[in-house]
Write a protein that holds these residues in place. Structure first.
Motif, PDB file in Angstrom:
ATOM      1  N   ASN A 112       2.981  -0.093 -11.638  1.00 29.45           N
ATOM      2  CA  ASN A 112       3.064  -1.458 -11.095  1.00 29.45           C
ATOM      3  C   ASN A 112       4.489  -1.990 -11.305  1.00 29.45           C
ATOM      4  OD1 ASN A 112       2.555  -3.988 -10.112  1.00 29.45           O
ATOM      5  ND2 ASN A 112       1.354  -4.660 -11.879  1.00 29.45           N
ATOM      6  N   GLY A 113       5.367  -1.729 -10.330  1.00 30.01           N
ATOM      7  CA  GLY A 113       6.764  -2.126 -10.455  1.00 30.01           C
ATOM      8  C   GLY A 113       7.635  -0.948 -10.844  1.00 30.01           C
ATOM      9  N   ASP A 171       7.785   1.631  -7.930  1.00 28.15           N
ATOM     10  CA  ASP A 171       6.509   0.943  -7.775  1.00 28.15           C
ATOM     11  C   ASP A 171       5.558   1.789  -6.921  1.00 28.15           C
ATOM     12  OD1 ASP A 171       4.655  -1.222  -7.834  1.00 28.15           O
ATOM     13  OD2 ASP A 171       5.280  -1.734  -5.795  1.00 28.15           O
TER      14      ASP A 171
END
Length: 465
Positions: A112-113, A171
């Motif tokens: 996530n990112g 990501d």
């Protein structure tokens, strides 16, 4: 060569196998990978219920013993933790899975990112299952070990784990769980436990685990001692063929050398072989499908192979050949972490109680068929020489603090196991004299979660890394 029926059974000649059942309660025959090398004395037993007759006569003697149903079979099996490397199932895989309830590996999620090649906290999302609290993951070609899991991020990450190279990730990059995880489940998974002691074969169908003790010390191998119950015990001894059996025959007669009928020394569901002829039906043996003790007849499947069997051939139980799996994990590499800090723990043991209640009072059943799981009881004695930091144990106990307890076995990737308890309150610390020193002793128990989105089934997680 003829078998000497006066030979005494040898206790050290023993092989054991544990196999998950496809149909619960129906014996499942093992393959080589189901082999468990016992580290101590295994055992199997089952007792029939009997009652004394209530009839009275002109005598003080008991007149009859009336047979009833059977109590659950009882079994024990100690084994060393044997691991074979990353992705290889351990020795006793079926036992560990039955102890916990389910087995999970290969879970996926996404980063996530963007992350750099140096961060030690990795945010994630879109997980397809519950990742363990500690474990090993792979992102691209990099392997990473983490020591914390918040549900949205892996923390305490060791980058470039297992001789890989740290790398940045974007990501949405794929995350794969490499740890093999035994997670708790309320179901009571059933298996068949097979044991061959010299020439005597025994098995327990519909077996479950009631308890496991894990030794924690500074010598020997890591020992898991399992014990449990089962629905039905079966067996097969060694006898000799009483009447020649032609090719394709499915009914055979077995006797002792003195001519005594011997069918009662075999059970339905057992596997046999013709030891004299070397007839084993490959690695499957011949299944005993029926026993008629009135005619001393054993029915087998498949039938007698080409060439037939002769009078005097030795008929005995059969299990497939196998070799031990992997390497023994040594206790000298064991670490106990309390809230992430290494504890100076002395010899102790972890007790994992997973009781089962086999119902034996249902009419129309000879062997128990219904099994009801009980409440888990997982605890360990905290034993340590008394140091300054150990004073915390008193305050933690008085305040009802819950500790995170991790027991690490082994050190090399692929040969490491972790037993993790997220909620482990410490109870009743006490001091005692130990020769020239003082020692502290307390009990630590494991609890399941109680949050609104996660209720129980996670008091203990077993992971293989």
């Amino acid at each position: 060569m003829a078998y000497d029926f006066n030979d005494i059974n040898l206790s050290r000649r023993v092989r054991c196998f544990v196999t998950k059942e496809t149909v619960p309660g129906t014996p499942e025959f093992p393959v080589a990978a189901d082999f468990v090398c016992p580290a101590g004395d295994p055992s199997i037993n089952q007792s029939p219920k009997t009652t004394d007759s209530q009839e009275m006569a002109d005598t003080l003697d008991k007149l009859d013993k009336l047979p009833g149903g059977y109590d659950p079979a009882e079994w024990t099996l100690p084994m060393y933790l044997r691991l074979g490397g990353v992705g290889v199932l351990p020795q006793g895989h079926a036992l560990l899975r039955a102890l916990q309830g389910k087995f999970v590996t290969g879970l996926t999620a996404t980063v996530n990112g963007d992350i750099t090649d140096a961060v030690t906290s990795i945010p994630y999302e879109a997980a397809d299952g519950t990742f363990p609290p500690v474990g090993v993951i792979r992102i691209g070609t990099e392997t990473i070990r983490y020591t914390g899991n918040t549900g949205v991020a892996f923390t305490g990450c060791t980058r470039a784990y297992n001789s890989t190279v740290a790398a940045a990730a974007v990501d949405g990059a794929a995350i794969t769980l490499l740890t093999q995880v035994y997670q708790q489940d309320p179901s009571a998974e059933k298996f068949t436990y097979w044991q061959m002691t010299d020439w005597f074969l025994q098995f327990v169908a519909g077996a479950t685990i009631n308890a496991c003790t894990v030794d924690i010390k500074n010598e020997d191998g890591v020992l898991f001692s399992f014990k449990g119950q089962g629905t039905r015990m079966g067996f097969a001894a060694i006898g000799q063929l009483a009447v020649a059996a032609a090719e394709g025959a499915t009914a055979i007669k077995v006797e002792l050398p003195d001519g005594r009928a011997f069918a009662k020394a075999y059970s339905r569901g057992a596997r046999i072989q013709n030891k004299t002829k070397g007839a084993t039906n490959g690695t499957s043996g011949f299944t005993i499908t029926d026993i008629d003790t009135s005619t001393n007849t054993i029915t087998i499947s498949p039938g007698v192979p080409a060439g037939g069997w002769e009078v005097g051939d030795s008929i005995m139980g059969f299990l497939p050949p196998a070799t031990p799996i992997g390497d023994i994990v040594l206790n000298r590499d064991t670490k106990v972490l309390i809230d992430g800090v290494k504890g100076n723990i002395r010899t102790t043991s972890l007790s994992i109680g997973v009781p089962k209640d086999y119902k034996t009072d249902e009419l129309g059943t000879v062997y128990p068929e219904t099994v009801v799981p009980g409440t888990r009881d997982i605890n360990m004695d905290f034993n340590s020489y008394f140091r300054t930091a150990d004073t915390l144990r008193f305050g933690e106990a008085f305040d009802g603090d819950e500790l995170a307890l991790e027991i690490q076995f082994g050190s090399a990737p692929g040969y490491r196991a972790s037993l993790y308890m997220a909620r482990a309150p410490i109870e009743s610390p006490s001091l005692s004299r130990d020769s020239a020193t003082m020692a502290i002793k307390a009990k630590i128990s494991a609890l399941g979660s109680r949050t609104t989105d996660s209720i129980g089934e996670n008091s203990l997680v077993i992971g293989l890394e």
